[in-house]
Design a protein around this motif. Structure first.
Motif, PDB file in Angstrom:
ATOM      1  N   PRO A 122       0.819  -1.219   0.000  1.00 55.06           N
ATOM      2  CA  PRO A 122       0.000   0.000   0.000  1.00 55.06           C
ATOM      3  C   PRO A 122       0.852   1.268   0.000  1.00 55.06           C
ATOM      4  O   PRO A 122       1.849   1.353   0.726  1.00 55.06           O
ATOM      5  CB  PRO A 122      -0.817  -0.124   1.286  1.00 55.06           C
ATOM      6  N   VAL A 123       0.442   2.251  -0.799  1.00 53.01           N
ATOM      7  CA  VAL A 123       1.178   3.512  -0.929  1.00 53.01           C
ATOM      8  C   VAL A 123       0.711   4.466   0.170  1.00 53.01           C
ATOM      9  O   VAL A 123      -0.485   4.696   0.332  1.00 53.01           O
ATOM     10  CB  VAL A 123       0.938   4.139  -2.318  1.00 53.01           C
ATOM     11  N   HIS A 124       1.661   5.032   0.925  1.00 55.10           N
ATOM     12  CA  HIS A 124       1.288   5.881   2.065  1.00 55.10           C
ATOM     13  C   HIS A 124       1.820   7.305   1.989  1.00 55.10           C
ATOM     14  O   HIS A 124       1.491   8.120   2.856  1.00 55.10           O
ATOM     15  CB  HIS A 124       1.763   5.238   3.371  1.00 55.10           C
ATOM     16  N   SER A 125       2.637   7.622   0.990  1.00 48.09           N
ATOM     17  CA  SER A 125       3.144   8.997   0.910  1.00 48.09           C
ATOM     18  C   SER A 125       3.433   9.374  -0.539  1.00 48.09           C
ATOM     19  O   SER A 125       3.873   8.541  -1.334  1.00 48.09           O
ATOM     20  CB  SER A 125       4.415   9.165   1.758  1.00 48.09           C
ATOM     21  N   LEU A 126       3.170  10.641  -0.850  1.00 51.64           N
ATOM     22  CA  LEU A 126       3.401  11.186  -2.187  1.00 51.64           C
ATOM     23  C   LEU A 126       4.006  12.573  -2.059  1.00 51.64           C
ATOM     24  O   LEU A 126       3.727  13.298  -1.095  1.00 51.64           O
ATOM     25  CB  LEU A 126       2.083  11.292  -2.967  1.00 51.64           C
ATOM     26  N   ALA A 127       4.837  12.954  -3.024  1.00 52.52           N
ATOM     27  CA  ALA A 127       5.402  14.308  -3.041  1.00 52.52           C
ATOM     28  C   ALA A 127       5.745  14.678  -4.477  1.00 52.52           C
ATOM     29  O   ALA A 127       6.305  13.862  -5.219  1.00 52.52           O
ATOM     30  CB  ALA A 127       6.656  14.390  -2.169  1.00 52.52           C
ATOM     31  N   PHE A 128       5.380  15.894  -4.880  1.00 48.78           N
ATOM     32  CA  PHE A 128       5.745  16.415  -6.194  1.00 48.78           C
ATOM     33  C   PHE A 128       6.999  17.269  -6.067  1.00 48.78           C
ATOM     34  O   PHE A 128       7.188  17.973  -5.068  1.00 48.78           O
ATOM     35  CB  PHE A 128       4.612  17.269  -6.770  1.00 48.78           C
ATOM     36  N   SER A 129       7.838  17.224  -7.098  1.00 49.12           N
ATOM     37  CA  SER A 129       8.989  18.122  -7.131  1.00 49.12           C
ATOM     38  C   SER A 129       8.483  19.553  -7.340  1.00 49.12           C
ATOM     39  O   SER A 129       7.410  19.757  -7.913  1.00 49.12           O
ATOM     40  CB  SER A 129       9.945  17.725  -8.258  1.00 49.12           C
ATOM     41  N   PRO A 130       9.236  20.559  -6.895  1.00 51.01           N
ATOM     42  CA  PRO A 130       8.752  21.945  -7.005  1.00 51.01           C
ATOM     43  C   PRO A 130       8.440  22.374  -8.432  1.00 51.01           C
ATOM     44  O   PRO A 130       7.569  23.204  -8.649  1.00 51.01           O
ATOM     45  CB  PRO A 130       9.914  22.764  -6.425  1.00 51.01           C
ATOM     46  N   ASN A 131       9.145  21.807  -9.435  1.00 48.76           N
ATOM     47  CA  ASN A 131       8.866  22.187 -10.823  1.00 48.76           C
ATOM     48  C   ASN A 131       7.696  21.412 -11.426  1.00 48.76           C
ATOM     49  O   ASN A 131       7.312  21.637 -12.577  1.00 48.76           O
ATOM     50  CB  ASN A 131      10.114  22.015 -11.698  1.00 48.76           C
ATOM     51  N   GLY A 132       7.124  20.464 -10.667  1.00 43.50           N
ATOM     52  CA  GLY A 132       5.946  19.728 -11.113  1.00 43.50           C
ATOM     53  C   GLY A 132       6.221  18.608 -12.090  1.00 43.50           C
ATOM     54  O   GLY A 132       5.299  17.897 -12.501  1.00 43.50           O
ATOM     55  N   LYS A 133       7.485  18.409 -12.471  1.00 39.45           N
ATOM     56  CA  LYS A 133       7.799  17.425 -13.510  1.00 39.45           C
ATOM     57  C   LYS A 133       7.917  16.008 -12.954  1.00 39.45           C
ATOM     58  O   LYS A 133       7.653  15.033 -13.655  1.00 39.45           O
ATOM     59  CB  LYS A 133       9.104  17.819 -14.215  1.00 39.45           C
ATOM     60  N   PHE A 134       8.312  15.888 -11.702  1.00 36.97           N
ATOM     61  CA  PHE A 134       8.552  14.576 -11.113  1.00 36.97           C
ATOM     62  C   PHE A 134       7.709  14.378  -9.860  1.00 36.97           C
ATOM     63  O   PHE A 134       7.229  15.343  -9.250  1.00 36.97           O
ATOM     64  CB  PHE A 134      10.042  14.406 -10.769  1.00 36.97           C
ATOM     65  N   MET A 135       7.574  13.104  -9.487  1.00 30.63           N
ATOM     66  CA  MET A 135       6.838  12.764  -8.280  1.00 30.63           C
ATOM     67  C   MET A 135       7.564  11.626  -7.579  1.00 30.63           C
ATOM     68  O   MET A 135       8.186  10.774  -8.230  1.00 30.63           O
ATOM     69  CB  MET A 135       5.404  12.346  -8.624  1.00 30.63           C
TER      70      MET A 135
END
Length: 749
Positions: A621-634
């Motif tokens: 199960p996935v419990h954490s997500l974060a986007f890079s500040p430029n929005g290109k990566f996660m």
């Protein structure tokens, strides 16, 4: 119909499969299907109309096709069988079948529309095989008429339970014998086949056979399906299947396999030659085979993408255009702070600072070609207080520390001591002035991290006496008598699992087991709204980077998009097969990412409500997500202890970071995106060099189309540091505007 993308299966019997009917000498008719041009073991192609009984059956088929006005199929079958145009209109004599014990007459006039094929089990891909010799039903005229209902009911029934292990084992031996380049791809078939064969046995009340089948082959499955197999083993009776969520997932969703065309043709040819209808039927009914042209993928490439509840994401699901760029920043004049300049520049050369401010201004004016239109979704207008905050943010950014492998951030850890109420969620404000915690005792607590204490707004009677034109009116409206370092918010009737501050620090969101999301005022520290839409626990909620909108997700598997001034959701994002465990807005607020217990991550378009990315690769199960500040990566973290890096534009995994030994509950990129911090239940914070990780990635059109990703085993090279707590699991991370890393968790003595 089998959902086979990029090369739909042709399921017409007469085109894709030639039916070869043989008499085994005991009165039973067997159908052998093969690809066009294939030969029997003797090396000669068998004639489909070799005996009188075969001739009679073919005429019955022709009659049935004519009754249903399938004229094209009639012509093709006549041509294949070498029959004349009027052959099916003339009666067939009894002597034609004398060698096989007397075959009934079939005439054009006397044939019933529902009578044919009682003795034949044609191996079409869409039907399971008849398991017992077909019976001949006596008609009222005294002749034995073949009844099509017998055949159809046989198709609807399942195969002989004793043969299931033989079918599975036969396929297993075949796949183990093929070339190495095909073996890894074809091995993907084992798990979904195993699941559906087991469920069919259980559904048809073959409990002992199902148990034996499970014990014999469950050990062959990949280790990351262990939890699914444990749940599956508990369903040993038909009654257990009713209302079981896992059962519904398996039966209603198609398991997606991505296989090269060459590997698929191998599998198809084998099943047709072996008459393995039981397996072919499951493939048709419960699998979605996503065929691509090119070289087969290696075992490591397949393992990197597999592991989710429903297989890999379809390539079509990741082809939609995603506008991952950032919105143009509003043009705001940043006043120069003379005191700061004098303090930091003794020589009195303020020019060093001006270029920084100018460069920031030019950056905000330049439109990102990958960014959505500014008006694509309605965003709230900036208030004066928002503009002031942005100015402060820009000024702070000029003092931001540039991070890198040689310049790691300082980490400040906030330990919640004596948290007997059970800390379940934490969040910091963007300016790092407030910290909030959600607790299992259904309370929300807010602390001030700065010397400035928390105060409530004065009562209405006291506010009427204030001079509203005074410069310090915002200070005068606050009641000094209520000043304290923390506030407790009461209202939920269950544990609080998600918490999020609004960007302007005026509001706080909390989601709870009670199925509600509550909006709290940080001016009065009271609940303003209770949003009711979820029927089950809400595991996470988060404000949009621009405020106004927020997202929630929970046990009902549906993420909901809300606006603070609407009591009903604006969008409902449905598609996950298990609980939505974490939610995250894209920096441009046009997209929402959701992580789930079905081990997938989905990216949703806020404007259309469509799912534009399905990302698979996690084994838990996935419990954490974060986007890079430029929005290109996660980045994503899960119970498997791995951090996966994703290219949002292409919808591909571009990195895998191994090192944690427990669930990763916190991920955060630094303000410039050079470093990723991860926090885990293993009581550690790890820092990763994402600049190097993303620079090493080379994506081309072929890789994007086929998923041939080569993930370098460079986790140790990318790991910049590991920081251990004494006994505190890390459940939240936050980079301040100057790139100081804040971490939080409850001390676990």
């Amino acid at each position: 119909m089998a959902a086979v993308q990029d090369g739909q299966l042709n399921l017409e019997v007469e085109k894709d499969i030639k039916t070869e009917i043989t008499n085994d000498g005991s009165g039973n008719i067997n159908a052998n299907s093969s690809s066009p041009g294939s030969t029997s073991s003797g090396g000669k192609a068998k004639s489909p109309a070799g005996s009188g009984e075969d001739q009679q059956t073919l005429l019955a088929v022709l009659q049935f096709l004519k009754r249903n006005k399938l004229t094209e199929s009639v012509d093709i079958l006549r041509r294949e069988a070498g029959l004349s145009a009027d052959a099916d209109d003339s009666p067939v004599s009894e002597s034609a079948g004398a060698g096989s014990g007397g075959v009934p007459n079939v005439s054009a006039d006397g044939g019933d529309a529902n009578s044919l094929l009682s003795r034949v089990s044609i191996a079409t891909p869409v039907a399971p095989p008849a398991t017992a010799p077909p019976k001949v039903v006596a008609a009222s005229g005294g002749e034995d008429q073949p009844d099509v209902n017998v055949v159809l009911s046989a198709y609807s029934q399942q195969g002989d339970p004793v043969l299931y292990p033989l079918y599975y084992n036969g396929l297993k031996k075949f796949i183990e014998s093929v070339l190495d380049c095909h073996r890894a791809e074809l091995s993907q078939v084992f798990y979904p086949l195993f699941v559906h064969m087991y469920l069919e046995l259980v559904y048809n009340n073959h409990e002992n056979e199902a148990k034996q089948f499970f014990e014999k082959f469950s050990g062959d499955q990949e280790c990351y399906y262990e939890e699914d197999l444990r749940i599956l083993s508990s369903m040993s009776k038909k009654e257990h299947m009713k209302g079981n969520e896992t059962m519904l997932d398996f039966r209603t969703s198609k398991f997606v396999l991505r296989i090269s065309r060459d590997s698929y043709q191998l599998l198809k040819r084998h099943l047709q030659e072996r008459q393995n209808n039981q397996i072919w039927n499951i493939i048709q009914e419960h699998l979605y085979i996503d065929i691509f042209d090119g070289m087969p993928r290696s075992k490591s490439q397949i393992d990197a993408m597999s592991g989710s509840l429903a297989g890999e994401g379809k390539r079509d699901a990741n082809k939609a255009k995603v506008f991952y760029g950032l919105l143009k920043e509003p043009e705001i004049e940043v006043p120069l702070d003379d005191e700061d300049e004098e303090a930091e520049n003794e020589e009195g050369k303020p020019k060093k600072k001006k270029p920084k401010k100018d460069s920031m201004g030019s950056k905000s004016k330049k439109q990102d070609p990958n960014a959505p239109q500014q008006t694509r979704i309605p965003l709230p207008e900036l208030k004066d207080s928002d503009k002031l905050d942005k100015i402060m943010n820009m000024k702070e950014a000029t003092k931001k520390i540039r991070l890198g492998p040689d310049n790691l951030p300082s980490i400040c850890f906030y330990s919640f001591l004596n948290a007997y109420q059970g800390l379940t969620a934490v969040d910091f404000t963007d300016d790092s002035s407030l910290i909030a915690g959600g607790f299992a005792d259904s309370t929300v607590r807010v602390w001030s991290v700065t010397p400035k204490k928390l105060r409530r707004v004065k009562s209405a009677a006291d506010l009427s006496n204030i001079d509203k034109e005074s410069d310090d009116v915002l200070e005068r409206i606050m009641d000094e008598k209520t000043a304290s370092e923390s506030k407790i918010l009461y209202g939920h009737s269950g544990p609080v699992y998600g918490i999020s501050f609004s960007p302007d620090r005026n509001y706080l969101l909390s989601s709870s087991e009670d199925g509600t999301v509550r909006l709290w005022s940080l001016q009065t520290f009271t609940c303003l709204v209770g949003y009711k839409g979820h029927n089950y626990p809400v595991w996470d909620t988060q404000f949009s980077p621009y405020g106004y909108y927020f997202i929630s997700g929970g046990h009902d598997r549906v993420a909901r998009l809300w606006a603070t001034d609407h009591y009903q959701p604006l969008r409902m994002f449905a598609g996950h097969l298990a609980d939505i465990t974490c939610t995250r807005f894209h920096p441009n607020s046009n997209y929402v990412a959701t992580g789930s217990a079905d081990r997938t991550i989905r990216l949703w378009d806020v404007l259309t409500g469509n799912c534009v990315r399905i990302l698979t690769g996690h084994k838990g199960p996935v419990h954490s997500l974060a986007f890079s500040p430029n929005g290109k990566f996660m980045a994503s973290g899960a119970t498997d202890g791995r951090v996966l890096l994703w290219d949002v534009g292409h919808g591909l995994m571009v990195g895998e970071l191994k090192g944690h030994t427990d669930t990763i509950y916190a991920l955060r990129f630094s303000r410039d995106g050079e470093i990723l911090a991860s926090g885990s239940m293993d009581n550690t914070v790890k820092l990763w060099d994402t600049l190097k990780a993303f620079d090493d990635v080379e994506l081309d059109d072929f890789t994007a189309a086929t998923g041939h990703i080569h993930l370098p085993e460079n986790s140790q090279e990318l790991l910049l540091g590991t920081y251990m707590t004494k006994s505190t699991p890390v459940i939240h991370l936050h980079f301040t505007r100057r790139n100081l890393l804040l971490a939080a968790g409850a001390y676990n003595p």
